[in-house]
Design a protein around this motif. Structure first.
Motif, PDB file in Angstrom:
ATOM      1  N   HIS A  34      55.151  -5.511  20.707  1.00  0.00           N
ATOM      2  CA  HIS A  34      55.217  -5.041  21.948  1.00  0.00           C
ATOM      3  C   HIS A  34      54.360  -3.887  22.389  1.00  0.00           C
ATOM      4  O   HIS A  34      54.570  -2.986  23.353  1.00  0.00           O
ATOM      5  CB  HIS A  34      56.632  -4.608  22.358  1.00  0.00           C
ATOM      6  N   TYR A  35      53.214  -3.932  21.545  1.00  0.00           N
ATOM      7  CA  TYR A  35      52.164  -2.505  21.581  1.00  0.00           C
ATOM      8  C   TYR A  35      51.600  -2.763  23.084  1.00  0.00           C
ATOM      9  O   TYR A  35      51.326  -1.622  23.743  1.00  0.00           O
ATOM     10  CB  TYR A  35      51.320  -2.469  20.502  1.00  0.00           C
ATOM     11  N   GLN A  36      51.460  -3.714  23.501  1.00  0.00           N
ATOM     12  CA  GLN A  36      50.657  -3.860  24.790  1.00  0.00           C
ATOM     13  C   GLN A  36      51.630  -3.348  25.980  1.00  0.00           C
ATOM     14  O   GLN A  36      50.769  -2.823  27.000  1.00  0.00           O
ATOM     15  CB  GLN A  36      50.498  -5.300  25.158  1.00  0.00           C
ATOM     16  N   GLN A  40      49.989  -0.728  28.491  1.00  0.00           N
ATOM     17  CA  GLN A  40      50.105  -0.629  29.909  1.00  0.00           C
ATOM     18  C   GLN A  40      50.766   0.437  30.549  1.00  0.00           C
ATOM     19  O   GLN A  40      50.137   1.011  31.498  1.00  0.00           O
ATOM     20  CB  GLN A  40      50.850  -2.008  30.174  1.00  0.00           C
ATOM     21  N   LEU A  41      51.941   0.770  30.031  1.00  0.00           N
ATOM     22  CA  LEU A  41      52.440   1.984  30.684  1.00  0.00           C
ATOM     23  C   LEU A  41      51.689   3.338  30.569  1.00  0.00           C
ATOM     24  O   LEU A  41      51.652   3.988  31.490  1.00  0.00           O
ATOM     25  CB  LEU A  41      53.871   2.383  29.764  1.00  0.00           C
ATOM     26  N   SER A  42      50.988   3.488  29.462  1.00  0.00           N
ATOM     27  CA  SER A  42      50.126   4.690  29.462  1.00  0.00           C
ATOM     28  C   SER A  42      48.942   4.788  30.439  1.00  0.00           C
ATOM     29  O   SER A  42      48.632   5.757  30.839  1.00  0.00           O
ATOM     30  CB  SER A  42      49.533   4.775  27.938  1.00  0.00           C
ATOM     31  N   ARG A  43      48.530   3.509  30.660  1.00  0.00           N
ATOM     32  CA  ARG A  43      47.423   3.483  31.739  1.00  0.00           C
ATOM     33  C   ARG A  43      47.854   3.644  33.092  1.00  0.00           C
ATOM     34  O   ARG A  43      47.212   3.947  34.009  1.00  0.00           O
ATOM     35  CB  ARG A  43      46.828   1.995  31.683  1.00  0.00           C
ATOM     36  N   PHE A  44      49.273   3.531  33.102  1.00  0.00           N
ATOM     37  CA  PHE A  44      49.537   3.761  34.518  1.00  0.00           C
ATOM     38  C   PHE A  44      50.445   4.932  34.612  1.00  0.00           C
ATOM     39  O   PHE A  44      51.431   5.284  35.471  1.00  0.00           O
ATOM     40  CB  PHE A  44      50.481   2.628  35.408  1.00  0.00           C
ATOM     41  N   GLY A  45      49.884   6.069  34.018  1.00  0.00           N
ATOM     42  CA  GLY A  45      50.592   7.396  33.915  1.00  0.00           C
ATOM     43  C   GLY A  45      52.083   7.442  33.230  1.00  0.00           C
ATOM     44  O   GLY A  45      52.894   8.293  33.464  1.00  0.00           O
ATOM     45  N   GLY A  46      52.484   6.399  32.540  1.00  0.00           N
ATOM     46  CA  GLY A  46      53.673   6.530  31.797  1.00  0.00           C
ATOM     47  C   GLY A  46      54.956   5.665  32.688  1.00  0.00           C
ATOM     48  O   GLY A  46      55.935   5.746  32.079  1.00  0.00           O
ATOM     49  N   ARG A  47      54.519   5.296  33.833  1.00  0.00           N
ATOM     50  CA  ARG A  47      55.617   4.568  34.494  1.00  0.00           C
ATOM     51  C   ARG A  47      55.086   3.077  35.177  1.00  0.00           C
ATOM     52  O   ARG A  47      53.938   3.514  35.975  1.00  0.00           O
ATOM     53  CB  ARG A  47      56.248   5.349  35.202  1.00  0.00           C
ATOM     54  N   MET A  48      55.791   2.421  35.281  1.00  0.00           N
ATOM     55  CA  MET A  48      55.356   1.124  35.843  1.00  0.00           C
ATOM     56  C   MET A  48      56.802   0.352  36.344  1.00  0.00           C
ATOM     57  O   MET A  48      57.735   0.619  35.686  1.00  0.00           O
ATOM     58  CB  MET A  48      54.605   0.151  34.956  1.00  0.00           C
ATOM     59  N   LYS A  51      58.332  -5.406  37.168  1.00  0.00           N
ATOM     60  CA  LYS A  51      57.538  -6.541  37.890  1.00  0.00           C
ATOM     61  C   LYS A  51      55.989  -6.364  37.778  1.00  0.00           C
ATOM     62  O   LYS A  51      55.317  -7.346  37.582  1.00  0.00           O
ATOM     63  CB  LYS A  51      57.856  -6.465  39.544  1.00  0.00           C
ATOM     64  N   MET A  52      55.753  -5.291  37.755  1.00  0.00           N
ATOM     65  CA  MET A  52      53.956  -4.986  37.416  1.00  0.00           C
ATOM     66  C   MET A  52      53.869  -5.460  36.161  1.00  0.00           C
ATOM     67  O   MET A  52      52.686  -5.951  35.870  1.00  0.00           O
ATOM     68  CB  MET A  52      53.789  -3.548  37.978  1.00  0.00           C
ATOM     69  N   LEU A  53      54.500  -4.691  35.236  1.00  0.00           N
ATOM     70  CA  LEU A  53      54.236  -5.265  33.867  1.00  0.00           C
ATOM     71  C   LEU A  53      54.345  -6.571  33.753  1.00  0.00           C
ATOM     72  O   LEU A  53      53.249  -7.077  32.962  1.00  0.00           O
ATOM     73  CB  LEU A  53      55.502  -4.608  32.888  1.00  0.00           C
ATOM     74  N   CYS A  54      55.401  -7.479  34.203  1.00  0.00           N
ATOM     75  CA  CYS A  54      55.326  -9.024  34.064  1.00  0.00           C
ATOM     76  C   CYS A  54      54.217  -9.477  34.684  1.00  0.00           C
ATOM     77  O   CYS A  54      53.438 -10.288  33.845  1.00  0.00           O
ATOM     78  CB  CYS A  54      56.224  -9.461  34.792  1.00  0.00           C
ATOM     79  N   ARG A  55      53.638  -8.986  35.612  1.00  0.00           N
ATOM     80  CA  ARG A  55      52.312  -9.393  36.565  1.00  0.00           C
ATOM     81  C   ARG A  55      51.110  -9.070  35.503  1.00  0.00           C
ATOM     82  O   ARG A  55      50.262  -9.987  35.192  1.00  0.00           O
ATOM     83  CB  ARG A  55      52.107  -8.930  37.967  1.00  0.00           C
ATOM     84  N   ILE A 100      53.588   7.369  19.747  1.00  0.00           N
ATOM     85  CA  ILE A 100      53.179   6.105  19.421  1.00  0.00           C
ATOM     86  C   ILE A 100      51.660   5.751  19.875  1.00  0.00           C
ATOM     87  O   ILE A 100      50.997   5.116  19.005  1.00  0.00           O
ATOM     88  CB  ILE A 100      53.984   5.151  19.177  1.00  0.00           C
ATOM     89  N   LEU A 101      51.081   6.232  20.660  1.00  0.00           N
ATOM     90  CA  LEU A 101      49.998   6.074  21.546  1.00  0.00           C
ATOM     91  C   LEU A 101      48.685   6.743  20.594  1.00  0.00           C
ATOM     92  O   LEU A 101      47.704   6.204  20.610  1.00  0.00           O
ATOM     93  CB  LEU A 101      49.959   6.694  22.965  1.00  0.00           C
ATOM     94  N   GLU A 102      49.155   7.768  19.852  1.00  0.00           N
ATOM     95  CA  GLU A 102      48.104   8.136  19.112  1.00  0.00           C
ATOM     96  C   GLU A 102      47.797   7.371  17.961  1.00  0.00           C
ATOM     97  O   GLU A 102      46.682   7.039  17.545  1.00  0.00           O
ATOM     98  CB  GLU A 102      48.912   9.625  18.392  1.00  0.00           C
ATOM     99  N   SER A 103      48.922   6.745  17.452  1.00  0.00           N
ATOM    100  CA  SER A 103      48.743   5.665  16.163  1.00  0.00           C
ATOM    101  C   SER A 103      48.021   4.581  16.877  1.00  0.00           C
ATOM    102  O   SER A 103      47.116   4.204  16.024  1.00  0.00           O
ATOM    103  CB  SER A 103      50.016   5.558  15.673  1.00  0.00           C
ATOM    104  N   LEU A 104      48.121   4.239  17.892  1.00  0.00           N
ATOM    105  CA  LEU A 104      47.357   2.855  18.633  1.00  0.00           C
ATOM    106  C   LEU A 104      46.021   3.223  18.895  1.00  0.00           C
ATOM    107  O   LEU A 104      45.412   2.556  18.414  1.00  0.00           O
ATOM    108  CB  LEU A 104      48.211   2.561  19.849  1.00  0.00           C
ATOM    109  N   GLU A 105      45.700   4.565  19.250  1.00  0.00           N
ATOM    110  CA  GLU A 105      44.480   5.130  19.363  1.00  0.00           C
ATOM    111  C   GLU A 105      43.761   4.923  18.040  1.00  0.00           C
ATOM    112  O   GLU A 105      42.508   4.636  18.226  1.00  0.00           O
ATOM    113  CB  GLU A 105      44.537   6.241  20.141  1.00  0.00           C
TER     114      GLU A 105
END
Length: 153
Positions: A34-36, A40-48, A51-55, A100-105
């Motif tokens: 579920h890393y994506q 996605q959350l990080s790209r939108f300031g940590g909150r979405m 419905k937006m996540l699904c789309r 966990i974003l640091e590890s993803l980076e």
């Protein structure tokens, strides 16, 4: 072999190799599937909104709910009431989710340094652009129910 057959094969092989590559980095981590969502959350300031996540990730709502439940149970996200739409929920990254974003980076830096050797930035951009157009076209076909498999077989 025509374009569709060749494209299908190469995409399948690339997808399989890419997920094997990511599995080496994530190991048995509880985030690897579920890393994506975290990205996605990080790209939108940590909150979405859910419905937006699904789309954005093209995931059905009925499938997204258990995914978010898993991420919440593992401490990566929380849910809040959406003040703008009381029926909807906001999904927020927690401190653990941000860490966990640091590890993803690091994983994606390794990817760029090692996997895409020999590609120019134009080729990388074109690859992403082509995949976006193909995904958009496939989405249009599927949403308009233009796909008639009886004539294709």
């Amino acid at each position: 072999m025509n374009f569709g057959e060749e494209f299908s094969l190469e995409l399948k092989l690339a997808n399989k190799s890419y997920h094997q590559y990511l599995s080496k980095f994530f190991g048995q981590s509880d985030i690897r599937q579920h890393y994506q969502i975290i990205i996605q959350l990080s790209r939108f300031g940590g909150r979405m909104t859910q419905k937006m996540l699904c789309r954005n990730l093209n995931i059905e709502r009925s499938n997204m709910v258990p995914i978010i439940d898993t991420l919440q149970n593992n401490g990566y996200v929380t849910r809040e009431m959406n003040n703008k739409d009381r029926r909807g929920k906001l999904v927020l990254l927690t401190e653990k989710g941000n860490k966990i974003l640091e590890s993803l980076e690091t994983t994606f830096q390794h990817f760029e340094a090692n996997i895409i050797q020999g590609l120019t930035w134009q080729e990388m951009y074109n690859c992403i652009r082509v995949l976006k157009v193909i995904n958009m076209n496939l989405g249009d076909i599927l949403s308009e129910d233009k796909l008639d498999l009886t004539t294709a077989m």
